[in-house]
Write a protein that holds these residues in place. Structure first.
Motif, PDB file in Angstrom:
ATOM      1  N   GLU A  66       0.752  -1.287   0.191  1.00 30.68           N
ATOM      2  CA  GLU A  66      -0.229   0.080  -0.036  1.00 30.68           C
ATOM      3  C   GLU A  66       0.901   1.432  -0.132  1.00 30.68           C
ATOM      4  OE1 GLU A  66      -3.165  -0.168  -0.380  1.00 30.68           O
ATOM      5  OE2 GLU A  66      -3.084  -2.149  -0.313  1.00 30.68           O
ATOM      6  N   ASP A  67       0.130   2.620  -0.217  1.00 27.75           N
ATOM      7  CA  ASP A  67       1.026   3.796  -0.491  1.00 27.75           C
ATOM      8  C   ASP A  67       1.504   4.169   0.726  1.00 27.75           C
ATOM      9  OD1 ASP A  67      -0.101   3.550  -3.039  1.00 27.75           O
ATOM     10  OD2 ASP A  67      -1.098   5.488  -2.744  1.00 27.75           O
ATOM     11  N   GLU A  68       1.127   3.771   2.033  1.00 26.61           N
ATOM     12  CA  GLU A  68       1.581   4.146   3.277  1.00 26.61           C
ATOM     13  C   GLU A  68       2.959   3.490   3.642  1.00 26.61           C
ATOM     14  OE1 GLU A  68      -2.127   1.570   4.217  1.00 26.61           O
ATOM     15  OE2 GLU A  68      -1.676   3.305   2.936  1.00 26.61           O
ATOM     16  N   VAL A  69       3.160   2.192   2.909  1.00 25.66           N
ATOM     17  CA  VAL A  69       4.461   1.692   3.323  1.00 25.66           C
ATOM     18  C   VAL A  69       5.488   2.522   2.867  1.00 25.66           C
ATOM     19  CG1 VAL A  69       5.763  -0.387   3.075  1.00 25.66           C
ATOM     20  CG2 VAL A  69       3.120  -0.561   2.951  1.00 25.66           C
ATOM     21  N   PHE A  70       5.454   3.469   1.886  1.00 30.98           N
ATOM     22  CA  PHE A  70       6.609   4.213   1.075  1.00 30.98           C
ATOM     23  C   PHE A  70       6.823   5.143   2.335  1.00 30.98           C
ATOM     24  CE2 PHE A  70       5.112   1.939  -2.515  1.00 30.98           C
ATOM     25  CZ  PHE A  70       5.886   1.947  -3.339  1.00 30.98           C
ATOM     26  N   HIS A  71       5.797   5.599   3.215  1.00 31.74           N
ATOM     27  CA  HIS A  71       6.278   7.121   3.953  1.00 31.74           C
ATOM     28  C   HIS A  71       7.429   6.651   4.899  1.00 31.74           C
ATOM     29  CE1 HIS A  71       1.795   7.973   3.050  1.00 31.74           C
ATOM     30  NE2 HIS A  71       2.533   8.462   2.066  1.00 31.74           N
ATOM     31  N   ASN A  72       8.259   7.542   4.934  1.00 25.60           N
ATOM     32  CA  ASN A  72       9.602   7.408   5.855  1.00 25.60           C
ATOM     33  C   ASN A  72      10.489   5.813   5.478  1.00 25.60           C
ATOM     34  OD1 ASN A  72       9.028   9.421   7.274  1.00 25.60           O
ATOM     35  ND2 ASN A  72       7.473   8.315   8.497  1.00 25.60           N
ATOM     36  N   ALA A  73      10.259   5.681   4.060  1.00 25.45           N
ATOM     37  CA  ALA A  73      11.042   4.416   3.520  1.00 25.45           C
ATOM     38  C   ALA A  73      12.335   4.884   2.863  1.00 25.45           C
ATOM     39  CB  ALA A  73      10.121   3.374   2.840  1.00 25.45           C
ATOM     40  N   LEU A  74      13.283   4.022   2.879  1.00 17.85           N
ATOM     41  CA  LEU A  74      14.670   4.092   1.869  1.00 17.85           C
ATOM     42  C   LEU A  74      14.060   3.400   0.602  1.00 17.85           C
ATOM     43  CD1 LEU A  74      17.362   4.760   1.234  1.00 17.85           C
ATOM     44  CD2 LEU A  74      18.189   2.700   2.205  1.00 17.85           C
ATOM     45  N   ILE A  75      14.205   4.386  -0.712  1.00 18.72           N
ATOM     46  CA  ILE A  75      14.069   3.759  -1.716  1.00 18.72           C
ATOM     47  C   ILE A  75      15.206   3.521  -2.534  1.00 18.72           C
ATOM     48  CG2 ILE A  75      12.922   4.366  -4.079  1.00 18.72           C
ATOM     49  CD1 ILE A  75      10.897   4.012  -1.534  1.00 18.72           C
ATOM     50  N   ILE A  76      15.277   2.420  -2.980  1.00 17.62           N
ATOM     51  CA  ILE A  76      16.466   2.050  -3.818  1.00 17.62           C
ATOM     52  C   ILE A  76      16.281   1.603  -5.188  1.00 17.62           C
ATOM     53  CG2 ILE A  76      18.704   0.509  -4.051  1.00 17.62           C
ATOM     54  CD1 ILE A  76      18.589  -0.140  -1.030  1.00 17.62           C
ATOM     55  N   ILE A  77      16.718   2.287  -6.372  1.00 13.64           N
ATOM     56  CA  ILE A  77      16.343   1.932  -7.572  1.00 13.64           C
ATOM     57  C   ILE A  77      17.421   1.491  -8.333  1.00 13.64           C
ATOM     58  CG2 ILE A  77      15.532   3.035  -9.649  1.00 13.64           C
ATOM     59  CD1 ILE A  77      14.285   5.278  -7.997  1.00 13.64           C
ATOM     60  N   CYS A  78      17.277   0.322  -8.908  1.00  9.15           N
ATOM     61  CA  CYS A  78      18.388  -0.493  -9.588  1.00  9.15           C
ATOM     62  C   CYS A  78      18.108  -0.558 -11.077  1.00  9.15           C
ATOM     63  CB  CYS A  78      18.332  -2.010  -9.181  1.00  9.15           C
ATOM     64  SG  CYS A  78      18.890  -2.229  -7.306  1.00  9.15           S
ATOM     65  N   ASP A  79      19.331  -0.312 -12.001  1.00 13.07           N
ATOM     66  CA  ASP A  79      19.306  -0.779 -13.404  1.00 13.07           C
ATOM     67  C   ASP A  79      18.357   0.215 -13.820  1.00 13.07           C
ATOM     68  OD1 ASP A  79      20.489  -2.230 -15.243  1.00 13.07           O
ATOM     69  OD2 ASP A  79      18.607  -3.436 -15.581  1.00 13.07           O
ATOM     70  N   THR A  80      18.162   1.328 -13.592  1.00 17.07           N
ATOM     71  CA  THR A  80      17.480   2.539 -14.232  1.00 17.07           C
ATOM     72  C   THR A  80      18.130   3.826 -14.629  1.00 17.07           C
ATOM     73  OG1 THR A  80      15.695   1.452 -13.170  1.00 17.07           O
ATOM     74  CG2 THR A  80      15.020   3.486 -14.065  1.00 17.07           C
ATOM     75  N   ALA A  81      18.241   4.027 -15.662  1.00 12.04           N
ATOM     76  CA  ALA A  81      19.122   5.295 -16.119  1.00 12.04           C
ATOM     77  C   ALA A  81      18.366   6.515 -15.806  1.00 12.04           C
ATOM     78  CB  ALA A  81      19.703   5.282 -17.410  1.00 12.04           C
ATOM     79  N   ASN A  82      17.095   6.494 -16.049  1.00 17.82           N
ATOM     80  CA  ASN A  82      16.306   7.845 -15.758  1.00 17.82           C
ATOM     81  C   ASN A  82      14.893   7.663 -15.104  1.00 17.82           C
ATOM     82  OD1 ASN A  82      15.909   6.593 -18.604  1.00 17.82           O
ATOM     83  ND2 ASN A  82      14.278   7.957 -18.780  1.00 17.82           N
ATOM     84  N   THR A  83      14.581   8.742 -14.620  1.00 19.03           N
ATOM     85  CA  THR A  83      13.268   8.641 -13.719  1.00 19.03           C
ATOM     86  C   THR A  83      12.084   8.227 -14.522  1.00 19.03           C
ATOM     87  OG1 THR A  83      13.052  11.083 -14.074  1.00 19.03           O
ATOM     88  CG2 THR A  83      14.085  10.324 -12.058  1.00 19.03           C
ATOM     89  N   GLY A  84      12.137   8.602 -15.736  1.00 20.98           N
ATOM     90  CA  GLY A  84      10.750   8.163 -16.757  1.00 20.98           C
ATOM     91  C   GLY A  84      10.628   6.687 -16.757  1.00 20.98           C
ATOM     92  N   ARG A  85      11.835   5.944 -16.632  1.00 19.63           N
ATOM     93  CA  ARG A  85      11.667   4.447 -16.783  1.00 19.63           C
ATOM     94  C   ARG A  85      11.661   3.744 -15.499  1.00 19.63           C
ATOM     95  NH1 ARG A  85      15.226   1.293 -19.385  1.00 19.63           N
ATOM     96  NH2 ARG A  85      13.382   0.095 -20.247  1.00 19.63           N
ATOM     97  N   ILE A  86      11.330   4.501 -14.117  1.00 20.50           N
ATOM     98  CA  ILE A  86      11.443   3.753 -12.995  1.00 20.50           C
ATOM     99  C   ILE A  86       9.842   3.181 -12.972  1.00 20.50           C
ATOM    100  CG2 ILE A  86      11.288   3.874 -10.529  1.00 20.50           C
ATOM    101  CD1 ILE A  86      13.073   6.450 -10.810  1.00 20.50           C
ATOM    102  N   ASP A  87       9.801   1.691 -12.681  1.00 20.91           N
ATOM    103  CA  ASP A  87       8.382   1.136 -12.639  1.00 20.91           C
ATOM    104  C   ASP A  87       7.913   1.357 -10.986  1.00 20.91           C
ATOM    105  OD1 ASP A  87       6.432  -0.565 -12.957  1.00 20.91           O
ATOM    106  OD2 ASP A  87       7.396  -2.222 -13.564  1.00 20.91           O
TER     107      ASP A  87
END
Length: 313
Positions: A68-89
């Motif tokens: 759920e959306d609330e899980v993201f609050h105060n979470a650390l986000i790690i984005i792997c293998d993605t060059a630009n923000t437009g391609r983040i899933d």
């Protein structure tokens, strides 16, 4: 140093959510889920999730978490293998508290509070294994080894691509000492259904080839429907022309409902600049883009021919 900063952030946060790019490949999933396994094994009290849409052809590697959306609050986000923000899933990455970028593509979009980009790495999975070695006290398990090995194999074309280095082979050699079924993993990555194989035959019978070494494949909606292949599944076919003599670069145009997906590959000319011009990007020899008409697709072909001409001269 990025590795130390990344580990300190992981230690700090109780909830960690790991993303990767849309339309994932084995490296995107391997680095994403392999990192999850390492973090969860090392810090079992933390909540670690992997998010994004599932690709049915790759769920044998890992299935994504639904949160759920609330899980993201105060979470650390790690984005792997993605060059630009437009391609983040999963665009909910913006709801997190801090963002870390880990990637091996050219750093055209320098996003993230912490960024570790290494274009010399064969894959982001190779980088995650390097992180495991270099960071302090991390633990590896068989599941992580399987995922990282699969990611390395996928992005190196079974160690055939020039991005394969001594380090790549050394890391792969260390990963295979863990307990997982390599034969089953290879089958999962490279075996295809009969309809995919038949569409591959259509591609081999119908590709065009110019005098300067450019090959073009158009997969329009009627062809995809005829072979019962989704646009997403065509990712398994982009390497079909790689062994054809005389082809220097090739492009697949895949017609979707609202756009034409462009997949670019090369044996020499640098083609990611063309991809960047058309809402995309990627590696110098392997990139993707999007266009919105067949007239625009024709312009992509002309730009590719220009890149090939400059490569020759």
């Amino acid at each position: 140093m990025s590795i130390e900063a990344i580990q300190q952030a992981i230690k700090k946060y109780q909830t960690i959510i790991i993303h990767r790019h849309v339309r994932p490949d084995p490296d995107a999933l391997g680095s994403q889920a392999g990192l999850r396994e390492i973090i969860q094994t090392t810090y079992p009290d933390k909540q670690v999730f992997v998010v994004g849409e599932n690709d049915p052809s790759l769920t044998f590697l890992v299935e994504m978490d639904v949160i759920e959306d609330e899980v993201f609050h105060n979470a650390l986000i790690i984005i792997c293998d993605t060059a630009n923000t437009g391609r983040i899933d999963d665009a909910r990455y913006t709801l997190g508290d801090k963002i870390i970028k880990i990637d091996h593509h050219p750093n055209v979009d320098a996003y993230g509070d912490i960024s570790w980009v290494d274009t010399s790495a064969s894959s982001t999975s190779e980088m995650i294994y390097h992180f495991f070695i270099q960071a302090d006290g991390l633990k590896m398990n068989d599941a992580a080894a399987r995922l990282l090995y699969g990611g390395i194999v996928g992005d190196t074309g079974r160690f055939l691509f020039p991005s394969t280095t001594k380090k790549t082979l050394q890391y792969a050699a260390e990963l295979v000492t863990y307990d997982f079924d390599r034969s089953k993993l290879y089958d999962g990555i490279y075996n295809v259904k009969d309809n995919i194989a038949r569409l591959r035959g259509y591609i081999l019978q119908n590709f065009s080839l110019t005098d300067d070494g450019l090959s073009v494949v158009e997969l329009k909606q009627d062809i995809l429907h005829q072979y019962n292949v989704s646009a997403l599944e065509t990712g398994q076919l982009v390497g079909t022309l790689g062994d054809v003599e005389g082809i220097l670069a090739w492009v697949f145009f895949i017609e979707e409902e609202d756009q034409i997906r462009v997949r670019l590959r090369s044996k020499g000319p640098v083609i990611n600049g063309v991809a960047a011009k058309y809402n995309g990007g990627g590696h110098p020899m392997a990139s993707g883009a999007s266009v919105y008409s067949w007239d625009e697709a024709s312009q992509v072909v002309q730009d590719l021919r220009q890149v090939i001409e400059e490569y020759y001269y």
